[in-house]
Scaffold this motif. Sequence first.
Motif, PDB file in Angstrom:
ATOM      1  N   ARG A 296       0.830  -1.212   0.000  1.00  0.00           N
ATOM      2  CA  ARG A 296       0.000   0.000   0.000  1.00  0.00           C
ATOM      3  C   ARG A 296       0.866   1.265   0.000  1.00  0.00           C
ATOM      4  O   ARG A 296       0.608   2.212  -0.757  1.00  0.00           O
ATOM      5  N   LEU A 297       1.917   1.277   0.811  1.00  0.00           N
ATOM      6  CA  LEU A 297       2.782   2.453   0.885  1.00  0.00           C
ATOM      7  C   LEU A 297       3.571   2.637  -0.414  1.00  0.00           C
ATOM      8  O   LEU A 297       3.736   3.757  -0.906  1.00  0.00           O
ATOM      9  N   VAL A 298       4.045   1.523  -0.984  1.00  0.00           N
ATOM     10  CA  VAL A 298       4.748   1.592  -2.275  1.00  0.00           C
ATOM     11  C   VAL A 298       3.814   2.157  -3.341  1.00  0.00           C
ATOM     12  O   VAL A 298       4.185   3.023  -4.131  1.00  0.00           O
ATOM     13  N   GLY A 299       2.581   1.674  -3.359  1.00  0.00           N
ATOM     14  CA  GLY A 299       1.615   2.149  -4.343  1.00  0.00           C
ATOM     15  C   GLY A 299       1.324   3.632  -4.203  1.00  0.00           C
ATOM     16  O   GLY A 299       1.269   4.366  -5.195  1.00  0.00           O
ATOM     17  N   GLU A 300       1.129   4.082  -2.969  1.00  0.00           N
ATOM     18  CA  GLU A 300       0.828   5.501  -2.742  1.00  0.00           C
ATOM     19  C   GLU A 300       1.987   6.384  -3.181  1.00  0.00           C
ATOM     20  O   GLU A 300       1.782   7.422  -3.803  1.00  0.00           O
ATOM     21  N   MET A 301       3.193   5.968  -2.872  1.00  0.00           N
ATOM     22  CA  MET A 301       4.360   6.771  -3.243  1.00  0.00           C
ATOM     23  C   MET A 301       4.530   6.838  -4.751  1.00  0.00           C
ATOM     24  O   MET A 301       4.884   7.870  -5.319  1.00  0.00           O
ATOM     25  N   CYS A 302       4.275   5.733  -5.409  1.00  0.00           N
ATOM     26  CA  CYS A 302       4.557   5.652  -6.838  1.00  0.00           C
ATOM     27  C   CYS A 302       3.574   6.448  -7.686  1.00  0.00           C
ATOM     28  O   CYS A 302       3.818   6.654  -8.878  1.00  0.00           O
ATOM     29  N   GLU A 303       2.477   6.884  -7.107  1.00  0.00           N
ATOM     30  CA  GLU A 303       1.539   7.712  -7.864  1.00  0.00           C
ATOM     31  C   GLU A 303       2.164   9.038  -8.274  1.00  0.00           C
ATOM     32  O   GLU A 303       1.747   9.662  -9.254  1.00  0.00           O
ATOM     33  N   ASP A 304       3.180   9.469  -7.543  1.00  0.00           N
ATOM     34  CA  ASP A 304       3.827  10.750  -7.836  1.00  0.00           C
ATOM     35  C   ASP A 304       5.182  10.587  -8.524  1.00  0.00           C
ATOM     36  O   ASP A 304       5.921  11.551  -8.677  1.00  0.00           O
ATOM     37  N   ILE A 305       5.506   9.363  -8.935  1.00  0.00           N
ATOM     38  CA  ILE A 305       6.790   9.106  -9.596  1.00  0.00           C
ATOM     39  C   ILE A 305       6.530   8.840 -11.076  1.00  0.00           C
ATOM     40  O   ILE A 305       5.686   8.005 -11.424  1.00  0.00           O
ATOM     41  N   ASP A 306       7.247   9.542 -11.957  1.00  0.00           N
ATOM     42  CA  ASP A 306       7.009   9.406 -13.392  1.00  0.00           C
ATOM     43  C   ASP A 306       7.949   8.406 -14.059  1.00  0.00           C
ATOM     44  O   ASP A 306       8.177   8.452 -15.267  1.00  0.00           O
ATOM     45  N   LYS A 307       8.506   7.506 -13.267  1.00  0.00           N
ATOM     46  CA  LYS A 307       9.356   6.442 -13.793  1.00  0.00           C
ATOM     47  C   LYS A 307       8.658   5.101 -13.583  1.00  0.00           C
ATOM     48  O   LYS A 307       7.929   4.932 -12.603  1.00  0.00           O
ATOM     49  N   PRO A 308       8.869   4.147 -14.474  1.00  0.00           N
ATOM     50  CA  PRO A 308       8.204   2.853 -14.295  1.00  0.00           C
ATOM     51  C   PRO A 308       8.693   2.123 -13.060  1.00  0.00           C
ATOM     52  O   PRO A 308       9.897   2.093 -12.775  1.00  0.00           O
ATOM     53  N   ILE A 309       7.750   1.551 -12.333  1.00  0.00           N
ATOM     54  CA  ILE A 309       8.059   0.789 -11.124  1.00  0.00           C
ATOM     55  C   ILE A 309       7.390  -0.572 -11.246  1.00  0.00           C
ATOM     56  O   ILE A 309       6.182  -0.664 -11.518  1.00  0.00           O
ATOM     57  N   LEU A 310       8.156  -1.621 -11.058  1.00  0.00           N
ATOM     58  CA  LEU A 310       7.633  -2.979 -11.109  1.00  0.00           C
ATOM     59  C   LEU A 310       7.877  -3.649  -9.768  1.00  0.00           C
ATOM     60  O   LEU A 310       8.866  -3.371  -9.090  1.00  0.00           O
ATOM     61  N   GLY A 311       6.958  -4.518  -9.405  1.00  0.00           N
ATOM     62  CA  GLY A 311       7.081  -5.225  -8.140  1.00  0.00           C
ATOM     63  C   GLY A 311       7.439  -6.681  -8.334  1.00  0.00           C
ATOM     64  O   GLY A 311       7.085  -7.298  -9.347  1.00  0.00           O
ATOM     65  N   ALA A 312       8.151  -7.226  -7.361  1.00  0.00           N
ATOM     66  CA  ALA A 312       8.400  -8.661  -7.296  1.00  0.00           C
ATOM     67  C   ALA A 312       8.144  -9.075  -5.855  1.00  0.00           C
ATOM     68  O   ALA A 312       9.075  -9.319  -5.078  1.00  0.00           O
ATOM     69  N   PHE A 313       6.865  -9.070  -5.483  1.00  0.00           N
ATOM     70  CA  PHE A 313       6.456  -9.531  -4.161  1.00  0.00           C
ATOM     71  C   PHE A 313       6.392 -11.043  -4.255  1.00  0.00           C
ATOM     72  O   PHE A 313       5.457 -11.614  -4.812  1.00  0.00           O
ATOM     73  N   MET A 314       7.419 -11.697  -3.722  1.00  0.00           N
ATOM     74  CA  MET A 314       7.600 -13.123  -3.939  1.00  0.00           C
ATOM     75  C   MET A 314       6.865 -13.951  -2.887  1.00  0.00           C
ATOM     76  O   MET A 314       6.624 -13.495  -1.780  1.00  0.00           O
ATOM     77  N   GLY A 315       6.533 -15.165  -3.284  1.00  0.00           N
ATOM     78  CA  GLY A 315       5.862 -16.066  -2.358  1.00  0.00           C
ATOM     79  C   GLY A 315       4.503 -16.486  -2.860  1.00  0.00           C
ATOM     80  O   GLY A 315       4.152 -16.286  -4.029  1.00  0.00           O
ATOM     81  N   GLY A 316       3.697 -17.048  -1.951  1.00  0.00           N
ATOM     82  CA  GLY A 316       2.388 -17.546  -2.322  1.00  0.00           C
ATOM     83  C   GLY A 316       1.271 -16.805  -1.628  1.00  0.00           C
ATOM     84  O   GLY A 316       0.892 -15.709  -2.016  1.00  0.00           O
ATOM     85  N   ALA A 317       0.764 -17.399  -0.545  1.00  0.00           N
ATOM     86  CA  ALA A 317      -0.405 -16.849   0.142  1.00  0.00           C
ATOM     87  C   ALA A 317      -0.143 -15.439   0.666  1.00  0.00           C
ATOM     88  O   ALA A 317      -0.978 -14.540   0.505  1.00  0.00           O
ATOM     89  N   ARG A 318       1.013 -15.213   1.295  1.00  0.00           N
ATOM     90  CA  ARG A 318       1.282 -13.887   1.866  1.00  0.00           C
ATOM     91  C   ARG A 318       1.536 -12.853   0.771  1.00  0.00           C
ATOM     92  O   ARG A 318       1.223 -11.672   0.935  1.00  0.00           O
ATOM     93  N   ALA A 319       2.109 -13.284  -0.339  1.00  0.00           N
ATOM     94  CA  ALA A 319       2.385 -12.345  -1.429  1.00  0.00           C
ATOM     95  C   ALA A 319       1.111 -11.938  -2.163  1.00  0.00           C
ATOM     96  O   ALA A 319       1.032 -10.837  -2.713  1.00  0.00           O
ATOM     97  N   LYS A 320       0.089 -12.820  -2.161  1.00  0.00           N
ATOM     98  CA  LYS A 320      -1.113 -12.565  -2.954  1.00  0.00           C
ATOM     99  C   LYS A 320      -1.825 -11.286  -2.518  1.00  0.00           C
ATOM    100  O   LYS A 320      -2.275 -10.489  -3.360  1.00  0.00           O
ATOM    101  N   GLU A 321      -1.892 -11.043  -1.223  1.00  0.00           N
ATOM    102  CA  GLU A 321      -2.569  -9.835  -0.750  1.00  0.00           C
ATOM    103  C   GLU A 321      -1.825  -8.586  -1.211  1.00  0.00           C
ATOM    104  O   GLU A 321      -2.435  -7.605  -1.631  1.00  0.00           O
TER     105      GLU A 321
END
Length: 699
Positions: free
Chosen positions: A393-418
């Motif tokens: 959530r915090l990464v998403g909020e911050m990235c709304e004001d950044i004009d560079k591409p941001i990609l995530g690699a939230f690794m794992g299964g059940a905990r990563a899904k949320e």
Amino acid sequence: MLDAFFQPNSVAIIGASSTPGKLGYTVLANVIESGFRGGIYPINPGATEIYGHQAYASVLDLPEIPDLGVIVIPAKYVASALRDCGEKGIPAVVIITAGFREASVEGAEREAELIEIAKQYNIRIIGPNCLGLIDTYTPINATFAAGTPPQGKIAFMSQSGALQTAILDWSLATDDLAFSKFVSLGNKADVSEIDLMEAWADDPDTRVILAYVEGVPSGQKFMQVAREVSRKKPILMLKSGVTESGSRAVSSHTGSLAGSEAAYDAAFFQSGILRMDSLQELFDNARAFANQPLLQGDRIAIITNAGGPGILATDMLERKGMHLARFEKETTEALNAVLPEAASAHNPVDVLGDALADRYAKAIEIVAKDPNVDGLLCIVTPQAMTDVPATARLVGEMCEDIDKPILGAFMGGARAKEGEDILATYKIPNYKFPEQAASAFAAMRDYRIARDRPDAEYVTFDVDKEAVEETFAKVRAEGRVQIGELEAQAVGKAYGIRLPGSQLAETADQAVEIAGKFGYPVVLKIASPDILHKTDVGGVKVGLQTAADVRDAFDLIVYRAQRYVPDARIWGCLVQEMVATDGMEVLVGMSRDAQFGPLVTFGLGGILVEALKDVTFRVAPFGKQDAEEMLDEIRAHSLLRGVRGKPPADREALAETLLRIGQMVTDFPEIVEMDINPLMVYDSGRGAIALDMRLVLKS
């Protein structure tokens, strides 16, 4: 324009049914349940009302002219229904019904009839033998698929409807695979990839165009349109049927003629299309293009709470030709001020396993401001203290004001899904593994390069086309299509290809006389329209120093040719001046591809071409930049630049030869094969000379 397909005012479903489970019921239900706001007209002569809508016996009975007709009746009745659509004035028809070209000879005849009817009434057709189409913004779902995909910025076309049903089901299970358009092309009796690329080029709802293709029509036009469209938005394509067995499968599946693998590689590259190797790669990259700003460089910053995944991402970036961003001194100092002492303030930035959301936020804020950073990869592994949802959530909020591409690699299964679901609400694509994200960044870099590549600078040389026409006419008059070296030299000379002095000798005495004029040493080659690979029959002798050598060589060459190819017509021997042997042997060739036309080849020549297959390709015509790039695309390109004290090869002469051959095979479409092997290229300023040349004409 194809607006009638995607923004119809009303739609008629020809073959609508009130029986659940039937194709006509599913299509009608999908149109209704997708929220389509226009008129919906079920067509069924045996019903008065279906699914709450008044039914009609024929489209001719409708109170208005629908923009779109969808046909789901048995194949033998489709032509009649299509003719009714034409009489009514319906401009666009989707034919879902199968049983046409893909099924049998009779089916091919039915499809040809559909094409004639469409031409007569000026109807555009998608299909037959297709899933249908979806536009999530209109909205309309005119398919028999189980569900409508989420609304997004990806336009996807496919020749395989079954494949699309799987993709559709996948999209319904995730939040970040969303579509604007979803079209099954089927047999492509009319509307093809070309039409859809043109239609989607300026579509405000589409940011990236995807295609699964088994074969493309009108190769040269396809390339022209793709080049224009790729200037505006990325085109990602997955081409199947690239292996021998895969090609056979294509023919049995849709009747498409699969072009050669090399031709597709060259055509896609020249058109600005990004070719994908798998469905996973196709959609991984599409999500990045659809949701993030375009990458402006190739310098990536990695922020991670685990060293291993950061290293894996780094390795993949480097394998793809990307770079880790080098931080400014101020960036490193700012990171050191907010991160724990054990953390790494250099790229990759390791915020440590106990990092909470605020530590990620501080690192992202600092790194994003660095002018050396073009894109950010945020890696999160679910360790004991990791608050995955809060971090996302915090990464998403911050990235709304950044004009560079941001990609995530939230690794794992059940905990990563949320965390993945939360990132999707902020339009940040998430990847299961960091290598996937690194590859997506590379694709974004590749598109920027392809988009900004200048248009081809075509060069036209002053040539003697009449001389070539005369040679071809003579060959055809003799009932031949293969052109040996003697006649091929005349063709090469007419197009400015540098050749050694050569003359035909019908007898050994003539050979000695000609050799005396050229000066020793000389080369002798068998001259026969039926023997193109002269070395295979011992038909070449080089370095002949005396008249006796020439006489003996003439007799031996003719004897061998008569022995190994007894039915060959022997004209004698070609006496050729001996050229300097201190050059490098390369190959310039051409084969005519079924889809794209003349495919020009460059690579190592002589006997090495068969052993190493170190070659590259372009579809002719091509420009000066393409010719120069071909020289650097072979694995042995460093040899052309000079190694171990050897001077660089005459690259200008090589590029000019490629351009002249490209012009020749474009001017004369009857040439189906051509090669110069070897082309001897010397060091800079000394040029290149064609030592052996042959052509094959269309039979």
